[in-house]
Design a protein around this motif. Structure first.
Motif, PDB file in Angstrom:
ATOM      1  N   PHE A   2      -7.633   4.519 -11.329  1.00 11.95           N
ATOM      2  CA  PHE A   2      -8.587   3.454 -11.650  1.00 11.95           C
ATOM      3  C   PHE A   2      -8.953   2.486 -10.639  1.00 11.95           C
ATOM      4  O   PHE A   2     -10.204   1.793 -10.927  1.00 11.95           O
ATOM      5  CB  PHE A   2      -8.004   2.715 -12.923  1.00 11.95           C
ATOM      6  N   TRP A   3      -8.255   2.207  -9.863  1.00 10.50           N
ATOM      7  CA  TRP A   3      -8.679   1.125  -8.699  1.00 10.50           C
ATOM      8  C   TRP A   3      -9.822   1.746  -7.971  1.00 10.50           C
ATOM      9  O   TRP A   3     -11.062   1.080  -7.605  1.00 10.50           O
ATOM     10  CB  TRP A   3      -7.375   0.989  -7.602  1.00 10.50           C
ATOM     11  N   GLY A   6     -12.767   2.094 -10.138  1.00 11.52           N
ATOM     12  CA  GLY A   6     -13.301   0.744 -10.398  1.00 11.52           C
ATOM     13  C   GLY A   6     -14.130   0.301  -9.197  1.00 11.52           C
ATOM     14  O   GLY A   6     -15.262  -0.515  -9.060  1.00 11.52           O
ATOM     15  N   ARG A 106      -3.550   1.537 -21.475  1.00 10.93           N
ATOM     16  CA  ARG A 106      -3.476   1.057 -20.311  1.00 10.93           C
ATOM     17  C   ARG A 106      -4.884   1.148 -19.410  1.00 10.93           C
ATOM     18  O   ARG A 106      -5.254   0.191 -18.701  1.00 10.93           O
ATOM     19  CB  ARG A 106      -2.445   2.143 -19.436  1.00 10.93           C
ATOM     20  N   ALA A 107      -5.645   2.317 -19.902  1.00  7.46           N
ATOM     21  CA  ALA A 107      -6.905   2.476 -19.092  1.00  7.46           C
ATOM     22  C   ALA A 107      -7.657   1.210 -19.484  1.00  7.46           C
ATOM     23  O   ALA A 107      -8.418   0.541 -18.701  1.00  7.46           O
ATOM     24  CB  ALA A 107      -7.648   3.744 -19.699  1.00  7.46           C
ATOM     25  N   ARG A 108      -7.667   0.758 -21.000  1.00  6.22           N
ATOM     26  CA  ARG A 108      -8.669  -0.698 -21.074  1.00  6.22           C
ATOM     27  C   ARG A 108      -7.948  -1.743 -20.423  1.00  6.22           C
ATOM     28  O   ARG A 108      -8.948  -2.633 -20.219  1.00  6.22           O
ATOM     29  CB  ARG A 108      -8.432  -0.721 -22.994  1.00  6.22           C
ATOM     30  N   ALA A 109      -6.894  -1.673 -19.952  1.00  9.47           N
ATOM     31  CA  ALA A 109      -6.525  -2.985 -19.154  1.00  9.47           C
ATOM     32  C   ALA A 109      -6.910  -2.887 -17.888  1.00  9.47           C
ATOM     33  O   ALA A 109      -6.977  -3.818 -17.142  1.00  9.47           O
ATOM     34  CB  ALA A 109      -4.748  -3.042 -19.190  1.00  9.47           C
ATOM     35  N   LEU A 110      -7.161  -1.593 -17.117  1.00  4.97           N
ATOM     36  CA  LEU A 110      -7.459  -1.446 -15.925  1.00  4.97           C
ATOM     37  C   LEU A 110      -9.020  -1.259 -15.565  1.00  4.97           C
ATOM     38  O   LEU A 110      -9.095  -1.357 -14.287  1.00  4.97           O
ATOM     39  CB  LEU A 110      -6.774  -0.035 -15.265  1.00  4.97           C
ATOM     40  N   ALA A 111      -9.516  -0.935 -16.318  1.00 13.10           N
ATOM     41  CA  ALA A 111     -10.983  -0.724 -16.240  1.00 13.10           C
ATOM     42  C   ALA A 111     -12.114  -1.187 -17.229  1.00 13.10           C
ATOM     43  O   ALA A 111     -11.682  -1.373 -18.216  1.00 13.10           O
ATOM     44  CB  ALA A 111     -11.199   1.098 -16.367  1.00 13.10           C
TER      45      ALA A 111
END
Length: 123
Positions: A2-3, A6, A106-111
């Motif tokens: 995701f980094w 993003g 977790r995806a919602r928290a990272l992207a």
């Protein structure tokens, strides 16, 4: 992951960044290849397109896995396995409902939501 996504997502409007969704490649490989060639100013003789598109298909790339699959650390037992089945969302088959819920949280928290909508559009 995701980094990296993003970062590319944040720069997707820059002239040297192009995001291509795998599902778009599967739906219209030739069209997507032409869009990229046009965007980058790459002239391809019309007679070469069929061979180029065929060479870029999932099946042909899988056949040439020994030449194409990245394995700089030598960790792949089977380079053909790098190409697996050739579909989006294969990871969902590996998760139970609780695991999928954890991934989504977790995806919602990272992207950002717009990136997730683009990335997971087949869900």
């Amino acid at each position: 992951m995701f980094w990296h996504l993003g970062d590319a997502w944040a720069r997707r409007h820059e002239p040297n960044v192009e995001l291509v969704h795998y599902d778009d490649l599967r739906a219209d490989l030739g069209g997507q290849m032409r869009l990229l060639a046009d965007r980058w100013g790459v002239a391809v003789p019309a007679g070469q397109w069929p061979d180029l598109v065929e060479a870029a298909t999932f099946g042909r790339m899988r056949e040439r896995a020994d030449q194409l699959a990245p394995d700089t650390l030598g960790v792949l037992r089977d380079r053909r396995a790098f190409f697996r089945r050739g579909g989006s969302g294969q990871g969902r088959d590996l998760l139970d409902p609780a695991g999928l819920a954890r991934y989504e949280e977790r995806a919602r928290a990272l992207a950002p939501p717009d990136l997730l909508a683009w990335l997971h559009r087949d869900a």
